[in-house]
Design a protein around this motif. Structure first.
Motif, short mmCIF file in Angstrom:
data_model
loop_
_atom_site.label_atom_id
_atom_site.label_comp_id
_atom_site.label_asym_id
_atom_site.label_seq_id
_atom_site.Cartn_x
_atom_site.Cartn_y
_atom_site.Cartn_z
N VAL A 120 87.31 26.31 55.73
CA VAL A 120 88.29 25.63 56.06
C VAL A 120 89.01 26.64 55.63
N VAL A 121 90.06 26.96 56.82
CA VAL A 121 91.08 28.19 56.28
C VAL A 121 92.44 27.83 56.18
N VAL B 107 88.54 16.35 56.59
CA VAL B 107 87.69 17.26 57.16
C VAL B 107 87.45 16.00 58.14
N THR B 108 86.62 16.12 59.08
CA THR B 108 85.88 14.91 59.80
C THR B 108 85.20 15.86 60.81
N GLY B 109 83.30 15.17 61.11
CA GLY B 109 82.43 15.11 61.65
C GLY B 109 81.58 15.46 60.62
N VAL B 110 80.71 16.25 61.30
CA VAL B 110 80.00 15.71 60.22
C VAL B 110 79.04 16.80 59.84
N GLN C 172 92.41 18.47 58.63
CA GLN C 172 93.71 17.76 59.16
C GLN C 172 94.65 18.00 58.12
N LEU C 173 95.56 18.83 58.17
CA LEU C 173 96.70 19.32 56.51
C LEU C 173 97.07 17.57 56.48
N LEU C 174 97.41 17.26 55.02
CA LEU C 174 98.21 16.03 54.74
C LEU C 174 99.15 16.20 54.21
N GLN C 175 98.98 17.21 52.61
CA GLN C 175 99.72 17.28 51.78
C GLN C 175 99.85 18.58 51.23
N VAL C 176 100.65 19.50 50.88
CA VAL C 176 100.75 20.66 50.33
C VAL C 176 102.51 20.82 48.82
#
Length: 134
Positions: free
Chosen positions: A38-39, A54-57, A110-114
């Motif tokens: 994840v970059v 992160v959504t996925g297996v 999915q970026l949520l906060q920085v």
């Protein structure tokens, strides 16, 4: 002679089927387990914390040296993570270990906060991106 032609045609068909079963390079066929990254791409040079999902297996995760990871699993196939310390653009925030690296497109970050380094003031995430890379 008809029986010889029929046997010859059957042999050629069998060889074609067997040849089609292997991969082009002689390597393994089917899923190949391994890491994905994840970059983060950032417009800033002083990010101190990034919160993302992160959504996925995903089988497991690891954080690169120098970063600290806080994570939770709020639902099936969902990992919520906060990575802190001096986060820089282009850096690998998290390594995801998956059962099939060919299915990288099925993993969605999915970026949520920085937040800024030092002050942890929240930043607008509009110019940031997260990507899953091999």
């Amino acid at each position: 002679m008809n029986a010889i032609v029929t046997r010859g045609a059957a042999l050629l068909a069998a060889l074609a089927v067997v040849a089609g079963c292997g991969s082009d390079n002689g390597g393994p066929t089917g899923p190949v387990a391994g890491p994905l990254r994840v970059v983060l791409t950032s417009p800033n040079t002083d990010d101190g914390a990034v919160m993302f999902q992160v959504t996925g297996v995903v089988d497991s995760v690891a954080v690169p040296a120098g970063l600290t990871l806080y994570q939770s699993v709020p639902g099936p196939n969902v990992i919520r993570a906060i990575v802190v310390e001096n986060v820089s653009t282009g850096s690998n925030l998290l390594t995801l270990y998956v059962a099939d690296v060919a299915k990288a497109s099925s993993i969605t970050p999915q970026l949520l906060q920085v937040a800024a380094n030092g002050t942890y003031a929240q930043r607008s995430i509009g110019a940031y991106t997260l990507q899953v890379k091999k």
